[in-house]
Write a protein that holds these residues in place. Sequence first.
Motif, PDB file in Angstrom:
ATOM      1  N   GLY A   9       1.083  -1.537  -0.379  1.00  0.00           N
ATOM      2  CA  GLY A   9       0.104   0.099   0.025  1.00  0.00           C
ATOM      3  C   GLY A   9       1.215   1.082   0.197  1.00  0.00           C
ATOM      4  N   SER A  10       0.245   2.695  -0.469  1.00  0.00           N
ATOM      5  CA  SER A  10       0.667   3.647  -0.772  1.00  0.00           C
ATOM      6  C   SER A  10       0.931   4.129   1.167  1.00  0.00           C
ATOM      7  CB  SER A  10       0.413   3.972  -1.656  1.00  0.00           C
ATOM      8  OG  SER A  10       1.184   5.941  -1.507  1.00  0.00           O
ATOM      9  N   ASP A  11       1.862   4.654   1.842  1.00  0.00           N
ATOM     10  CA  ASP A  11       1.343   5.749   2.745  1.00  0.00           C
ATOM     11  C   ASP A  11       1.605   6.721   2.254  1.00  0.00           C
ATOM     12  OD1 ASP A  11       1.157   6.876   5.589  1.00  0.00           O
ATOM     13  OD2 ASP A  11       3.288   5.861   6.164  1.00  0.00           O
ATOM     14  N   GLY A  17       4.449   1.846   4.097  1.00  0.00           N
ATOM     15  CA  GLY A  17       4.028   1.027   2.656  1.00  0.00           C
ATOM     16  C   GLY A  17       4.958   0.928   1.765  1.00  0.00           C
ATOM     17  N   VAL A  40      -3.706   5.235   1.787  1.00  0.00           N
ATOM     18  CA  VAL A  40      -3.293   5.198   3.009  1.00  0.00           C
ATOM     19  C   VAL A  40      -3.326   6.567   2.820  1.00  0.00           C
ATOM     20  CG1 VAL A  40      -3.004   4.904   5.601  1.00  0.00           C
ATOM     21  CG2 VAL A  40      -3.121   2.893   4.355  1.00  0.00           C
ATOM     22  N   LEU A  78       0.671  -4.541   2.260  1.00  0.00           N
ATOM     23  CA  LEU A  78      -0.565  -4.565   2.484  1.00  0.00           C
ATOM     24  C   LEU A  78      -1.410  -4.456   1.386  1.00  0.00           C
ATOM     25  CD1 LEU A  78      -2.672  -3.826   4.276  1.00  0.00           C
ATOM     26  CD2 LEU A  78      -2.620  -0.847   3.550  1.00  0.00           C
ATOM     27  N   VAL A 103       1.346  -7.331   7.199  1.00  0.00           N
ATOM     28  CA  VAL A 103      -0.043  -5.560   7.958  1.00  0.00           C
ATOM     29  C   VAL A 103      -0.910  -6.092   7.618  1.00  0.00           C
ATOM     30  CG1 VAL A 103       0.387  -3.686   7.060  1.00  0.00           C
ATOM     31  CG2 VAL A 103       2.207  -4.634   6.179  1.00  0.00           C
ATOM     32  N   GLY A 105      -2.823  -3.937  10.524  1.00  0.00           N
ATOM     33  CA  GLY A 105      -3.004  -2.519  11.200  1.00  0.00           C
ATOM     34  C   GLY A 105      -1.588  -1.810  11.317  1.00  0.00           C
ATOM     35  N   GLY A 106      -2.025  -0.780  10.836  1.00  0.00           N
ATOM     36  CA  GLY A 106      -0.819   0.609  11.033  1.00  0.00           C
ATOM     37  C   GLY A 106      -0.573   0.959  12.527  1.00  0.00           C
ATOM     38  N   THR A 109      -3.292   3.511  13.520  1.00  0.00           N
ATOM     39  CA  THR A 109      -4.561   2.542  12.436  1.00  0.00           C
ATOM     40  C   THR A 109      -5.567   1.626  12.960  1.00  0.00           C
ATOM     41  OG1 THR A 109      -2.875   1.217  11.217  1.00  0.00           O
ATOM     42  CG2 THR A 109      -2.918   4.186  10.833  1.00  0.00           C
ATOM     43  N   PHE A 112      -6.304  -2.458   8.943  1.00  0.00           N
ATOM     44  CA  PHE A 112      -6.781  -2.902   8.036  1.00  0.00           C
ATOM     45  C   PHE A 112      -7.016  -4.126   7.314  1.00  0.00           C
ATOM     46  CE2 PHE A 112      -2.230   0.206   7.882  1.00  0.00           C
ATOM     47  CZ  PHE A 112      -3.480   1.101   7.267  1.00  0.00           C
ATOM     48  N   HIS A 206       6.777   5.480  13.486  1.00  0.00           N
ATOM     49  CA  HIS A 206       6.114   5.253  11.989  1.00  0.00           C
ATOM     50  C   HIS A 206       6.474   4.492  11.058  1.00  0.00           C
ATOM     51  CE1 HIS A 206       1.800   4.793   9.560  1.00  0.00           C
ATOM     52  NE2 HIS A 206       2.933   5.234   9.437  1.00  0.00           N
ATOM     53  N   CYS A 210       8.151  -1.656   8.264  1.00  0.00           N
ATOM     54  CA  CYS A 210       8.156  -1.818   7.304  1.00  0.00           C
ATOM     55  C   CYS A 210       9.142  -1.742   6.592  1.00  0.00           C
ATOM     56  CB  CYS A 210       7.064  -0.780   6.196  1.00  0.00           C
ATOM     57  SG  CYS A 210       5.390  -0.712   6.355  1.00  0.00           S
TER      58      CYS A 210
HETATM   59  O1  PXL Z   1       3.240   0.418   8.912  1.00  0.00           O
HETATM   60  C1  PXL Z   1       2.360  -0.432   8.656  1.00  0.00           C
HETATM   61  C2  PXL Z   1       1.987   0.297   6.678  1.00  0.00           C
HETATM   62  C3  PXL Z   1       2.044  -0.461   6.037  1.00  0.00           C
HETATM   63  N1  PXL Z   1       1.785  -0.281   4.775  1.00  0.00           N
HETATM   64  C4  PXL Z   1       1.164   0.738   4.535  1.00  0.00           C
HETATM   65  C5  PXL Z   1       0.391   1.808   6.355  1.00  0.00           C
HETATM   66  C6  PXL Z   1       0.971   1.745   6.902  1.00  0.00           C
HETATM   67  C7  PXL Z   1       0.505   2.415   8.423  1.00  0.00           C
HETATM   68  O2  PXL Z   1       0.680   3.262   8.051  1.00  0.00           O
HETATM   69  O3  PXL Z   1       0.298   3.175   6.011  1.00  0.00           O
HETATM   70  C8  PXL Z   1       0.099   1.662   3.355  1.00  0.00           C
END
Ligand code: PXL
Length: 272
Positions: A9-11, A17, A40, A78, A103, A105-106, A109, A112, A206, A210
């Motif tokens: 996933g993109s954070d 992420g 995200v 994710l 993954v 949860g974060g 957060t 997920f 944070h 990852c």
């Molecule tokens: O850190 C877990 C994580 C993994 N992937 C994405 C996230 C997060 C935490 O926010 O946004 C996309």
Amino acid sequence: MKKVATIAGSDATGGGGLEADLKTFQEFGTFGLAAITSIVTLDPETGDHHLKKLPTEWIQEQLASIFAGPIDAVKTGLLPSEEIIHVAAKHLPKDIPLLVDPVIGGKGTKDFIQNEQVQALQKVLLPHALITTPNLREAGILAELGDLTSEKQMQQAAKKIALLGVKHVVIKGGARFDDKQTLDLHYDGRNFYRYPHPVIATPYNHGAGCTFAAAITAAIAKNYPLEQAIKLAIAFVQAAIASGEKINPYVGHVWHGAYTHGEKRLEYADEQ
Ligand code: PXL
């Protein structure tokens, strides 16, 4: 140059992420490729995180793009639906080292993924993985043992997760049962290897999970033996946590550049 891919996933805020993955791959001197599964976002009014899943066909096309050429190691992050987990498993070449960062949860957060996706990770993806890197909570969920509160329970969880077919289980201890000293635990199906290290006291961590998983993936692509890869990943994340930065009113992130650039960093230029 070694090529390392992430399916994650993109954070949007850039700490975890696939942003964490690509930054880390770069720091390791590897070439990073990425397929985005989801996005995200952070609501600036409330600090709440929101998850948006991408259409499966878009993910499929990204995977086809990535695997159009040779890749030396792959990481998953994710994977927010069963369908996405199935698509990832189907398109992953089986002869490339695969690290599954499960993954769930974060930090700060909501979770997920839910039970159905956890089951898909257990049945569809983990049997193909070389390594998985759950944190303490994820390990408890994957092993179906609930909260893990001792090293003995970490060992039990690692053994149960290994029965799913993954060759190496590396549980990230974090600061959940001791805020001074933490333990990362590696199980290779036969023996346990302990990696104790001090917890670095900062709220700006944070993205640490990852980044740890991405560092191991890049090191594996570069043919580091797993023990060396884990040690290097721990040192890399410790430096990243020690240089953590507050990014917005809600969250502060590890700085993925710290291990390689920390001492040479131009603080003066930052102040301009
Ligand atoms: O850190 C877990 C994580 C993994 N992937 C994405 C996230 C997060 C935490 O926010 O946004 C996309």
